[in-house]
Design an enzyme around this catalytic site. Structure first.
Site, PDB file in Angstrom:
ATOM      1  N   GLU A 175       5.449  -5.012   7.327  1.00  0.00           N
ATOM      2  CA  GLU A 175       4.851  -4.228   8.756  1.00  0.00           C
ATOM      3  C   GLU A 175       5.007  -5.396   9.363  1.00  0.00           C
ATOM      4  OE1 GLU A 175       1.587  -6.845   6.089  1.00  0.00           O
ATOM      5  OE2 GLU A 175       3.421  -5.090   5.238  1.00  0.00           O
ATOM      6  N   GLY A 186       0.187  -4.874   0.532  1.00  0.00           N
ATOM      7  CA  GLY A 186      -0.887  -5.776  -0.044  1.00  0.00           C
ATOM      8  C   GLY A 186      -0.495  -5.583  -1.722  1.00  0.00           C
ATOM      9  N   ASP A 238      -1.861  -9.404   7.585  1.00  0.00           N
ATOM     10  CA  ASP A 238      -2.807  -8.940   7.099  1.00  0.00           C
ATOM     11  C   ASP A 238      -3.916 -10.567   6.469  1.00  0.00           C
ATOM     12  OD1 ASP A 238      -1.868  -7.370   5.395  1.00  0.00           O
ATOM     13  OD2 ASP A 238      -3.013  -5.765   6.268  1.00  0.00           O
ATOM     14  N   GLY A 287       0.923  -1.599  -0.115  1.00  0.00           N
ATOM     15  CA  GLY A 287       0.080   0.576   0.557  1.00  0.00           C
ATOM     16  C   GLY A 287       1.119   0.946   0.014  1.00  0.00           C
TER      17      GLY A 287
END
Length: 165
Positions: free
Chosen positions: A149, A126, A157, A74
């Protein structure tokens, strides 16, 4: 068909109707194909098109433009700046991103269309989410795979812990 938004060519899509093949190219090479809100919304439009072609579209190939990255994740800079300014971009972006990833993750079950991701260069954050649930991932010798991350205390995630285990 080519999908464009306000003249901004952040994601180009070409479908070959005769052969049952679709191609999604993340085309933001100057930012290592980092995802932004506009790209996520364009991806939803593309998935609508793919859903309408259920049974006739056999495969969607996803790749990144520029030769340096499939997708660097992202656009964290934009999300951070907007978060500090009190804007809605962080919530909007992650809502759209996770919904798009869910649609890609369930593509085969919904439509019978398989996703092939071509990992060439950087695949992070992402970009991992967009591609890891597809039936096939092709990695070149230049592929660098990461979930950065995690280094700043965030958990991986969109099902990454499941896929990485």
């Amino acid at each position: 068909n080519f999908w464009r938004s306000m003249g901004e060519q952040e994601m180009l899509v070409r479908f070959d109707g005769d052969g049952g093949l679709g191609t999604i190219t993340l085309n933001r090479a100057s930012k290592l194909n980092a995802l932004n809100l506009n790209m996520m919304r364009l991806l939803h439009g593309i998935m609508d098109n793919v859903d309408r072609r259920a049974g006739t579209l056999g495969c969607v190939v996803v790749d990144g433009a520029g030769g340096k990255a499939f997708c660097a994740g992202g656009d964290v800079q934009a999300v951070r700046a907007e978060a500090l300014a009190g804007g809605s971009l962080p919530a909007d972006f992650f809502y759209e991103e996770y919904a798009a990833i869910f649609r890609l993750a369930t593509l085969f079950q919904r439509t019978g269309c398989c996703q092939i991701s071509l990992w060439d260069g950087i695949v992070m954050g992402g970009g991992v989410g967009l591609s890891m649930f597809g039936r096939f991932r092709v990695a070149t010798e230049k592929t660098v795979f990461a979930k950065p991350e995690m280094a700043i205390g965030l958990f991986p995630d969109v099902g990454s812990t499941y896929k990485l285990s």
